[in-house]
Write a protein that holds these residues in place. Structure first.
Motif, PDB file in Angstrom:
ATOM      1  N   GLU A 146       0.807  -1.220   0.000  1.00 45.04           N
ATOM      2  CA  GLU A 146       0.000   0.000   0.000  1.00 45.04           C
ATOM      3  C   GLU A 146       0.843   1.274   0.000  1.00 45.04           C
ATOM      4  N   LYS A 147       2.087   1.182   0.439  1.00 44.20           N
ATOM      5  CA  LYS A 147       2.951   2.370   0.443  1.00 44.20           C
ATOM      6  C   LYS A 147       3.216   2.878  -0.968  1.00 44.20           C
ATOM      7  N   GLY A 148       3.045   2.005  -1.963  1.00 44.72           N
ATOM      8  CA  GLY A 148       3.340   2.416  -3.327  1.00 44.72           C
ATOM      9  C   GLY A 148       2.129   2.714  -4.178  1.00 44.72           C
ATOM     10  N   LEU A 160       9.616   3.381  -4.288  1.00 49.98           N
ATOM     11  CA  LEU A 160       8.449   2.851  -3.597  1.00 49.98           C
ATOM     12  C   LEU A 160       7.684   1.876  -4.483  1.00 49.98           C
ATOM     13  N   PHE A 161       7.606   2.200  -5.759  1.00 49.96           N
ATOM     14  CA  PHE A 161       6.870   1.338  -6.684  1.00 49.96           C
ATOM     15  C   PHE A 161       7.525  -0.035  -6.780  1.00 49.96           C
ATOM     16  N   HIS A 162       8.855  -0.060  -6.874  1.00 49.44           N
ATOM     17  CA  HIS A 162       9.581  -1.330  -6.974  1.00 49.44           C
ATOM     18  C   HIS A 162       9.372  -2.175  -5.715  1.00 49.44           C
ATOM     19  N   LYS A 163       9.462  -1.527  -4.545  1.00 52.48           N
ATOM     20  CA  LYS A 163       9.259  -2.255  -3.292  1.00 52.48           C
ATOM     21  C   LYS A 163       7.827  -2.787  -3.193  1.00 52.48           C
ATOM     22  N   ALA A 164       6.878  -1.977  -3.654  1.00 50.96           N
ATOM     23  CA  ALA A 164       5.482  -2.391  -3.610  1.00 50.96           C
ATOM     24  C   ALA A 164       5.222  -3.568  -4.547  1.00 50.96           C
ATOM     25  N   MET A 165       5.814  -3.542  -5.728  1.00 50.31           N
ATOM     26  CA  MET A 165       5.610  -4.636  -6.675  1.00 50.31           C
ATOM     27  C   MET A 165       6.238  -5.933  -6.167  1.00 50.31           C
ATOM     28  N   LYS A 166       7.338  -5.806  -5.446  1.00 46.52           N
ATOM     29  CA  LYS A 166       7.956  -6.989  -4.835  1.00 46.52           C
ATOM     30  C   LYS A 166       7.016  -7.570  -3.773  1.00 46.52           C
ATOM     31  N   ALA A 167       6.408  -6.693  -2.967  1.00 48.27           N
ATOM     32  CA  ALA A 167       5.446  -7.146  -1.960  1.00 48.27           C
ATOM     33  C   ALA A 167       4.216  -7.755  -2.623  1.00 48.27           C
TER      34      ALA A 167
END
Length: 375
Positions: A146-148, A160-167
């Motif tokens: 949700e952060k992304g 943030l987008f990369h971290k969100a897509m990994k999650a």
């Protein structure tokens, strides 16, 4: 949103602007909202920012219309109708009571605590009692996702987008594991996941994952916001709080002796009106995105194909033409039904929120225990 109100005062109930580089038509009259959301809904497809679509998944209900959307809506409604969610009321009450007890003696951030409550209810409604086994893993992944949501869709390490897509990928893996275990056990479930997996109408694993994540997204922040605003308005209006408390205390015997039907809001008219007025004043869903699929003419205006169209619910809810003294918190105004297409807290038409009954139920449950057990 005050800016939108100013623009309406200057340009009227329909005007054009740009948002995030996209040409948009802003509408704030009940007639225009009905056209876009109901009578000509097939000419305006749902649309979201690119980052949100990629994170939720392209198969999620929000991004579709037509037969596939109708199929998904039927499956969601099957799991979220009052007769279906009645079975999980004791579990929702358990979550509510546990949440309230965890706040005792603490200074809390109300919205964040409400998000935890609504997240746990969302998991319960999707996965049933199985959610306890996966709650912490699902929570960790979803909180990172949700952060992304509103970040720029730049899939580069560190963003943030990369971290969100990994999650998002990890979340899909957890869901795949749950789905696989259910297929092995061959047990019919009445929760949302069971509805998605069941019978000839069952969805593919990708569709299930996209829609399960989408339901968490839809069920969490909005309901948490409503609960937060309800607490604010009750605190600011002691006479309203007293009326709600007395009504809820009067329901205790009914709840213990006969089993309170939380869907029967006729037994809770004051509390129901408080919820309705909160939904109107706070207008959690300020607007929704649509996109014209072809040129559309309305009242002498041309809405070009490809332009975004935003029905401004907050403006409609705060118009003095629709509600007397609109900035005043006055639950008694809902003793009379509002004029058609002037009160749309859950949207309107075929794309209105199919989980609104669950949202209202979890709000009522928490308000009941809060007002009868705490000051």
């Amino acid at each position: 949103m005050a800016l939108c109100l100013c623009y309406v005062d200057r340009y009227g109930s329909i005007f054009k602007t740009h948002i995030l580089g996209c040409p948009c038509v802003m509408i704030s009259s009940p007639e225009a909202a009905k056209l876009v959301l109901v009578s000509k809904a097939h000419l305006f497809k749902p649309t979201f920012p690119a980052s949100k679509e990629r994170m939720l998944g392209k198969q999620a209900i929000f991004f579709h219309q037509g037969d596939y959307h109708a199929k998904l809506r039927k499956l969601v409604l099957r799991a979220f109708m009052p007769e279906s969610i009645r079975n999980i009321v004791p579990d929702i009450e358990s979550i509510a009571v546990s949440s309230l007890q965890s706040w005792e003696g603490k200074l809390i951030t109300t919205y964040q605590e409400m998000k935890t409550y609504t997240f746990n209810v969302a998991l319960l409604s999707i996965f049933g009692k199985d959610e306890v086994l996966y709650r912490e893993d699902l929570k960790k992944c979803y909180y990172n996702l949700e952060k992304g949501y509103n970040s720029m869709p730049i899939n580069f390490p560190g963003t943030l987008f990369h971290k969100a897509m990994k999650a998002r990928k990890e979340l899909a893996q957890i869901l795949a594991k749950i789905i696989s275990l259910r297929r092995e056990m061959k047990i019919n479930h009445t929760d949302l996941l069971g509805s998605f997996m069941g019978g000839a109408e069952g969805l593919s694993d990708e569709q299930i994952a996209d829609n399960a994540i989408g339901v968490i997204f839809a069920a969490r922040d909005t309901t948490a916001s409503v609960l937060t605003w309800i607490l604010k308005y009750l605190a600011e209006n002691p006479s309203v709080l007293q009326a709600v408390t007395e009504e809820q205390e009067g329901l205790i015997n009914l709840k213990e002796d006969k089993g309170l039907n939380w869907a029967d809001t006729k037994k809770m008219p004051i509390t129901t009106r408080v919820i309705q007025e909160t939904l109107r004043v706070a207008s959690i869903l300020s607007f929704t995105f649509r996109e014209a699929v072809e040129d559309v003419e309305f009242n002498g205006y041309l809405i070009p194909k490809g332009w975004k169209v935003l029905p401004l619910f907050r403006n409609i809810h705060h118009s003095p033409d629709n509600f007397t003294e609109p900035e005043k918190f006055d639950p008694s105004r809902f003793e009379v039904s509002p004029k058609p297409n002037t009160f749309m807290p859950f949207g309107n038409g075929t794309h209105s929120c199919p989980g609104n009954e669950l949202a209202k139920l979890e709000i009522l449950v928490l308000v009941h225990h809060l007002t009868t057990k705490y000051r």
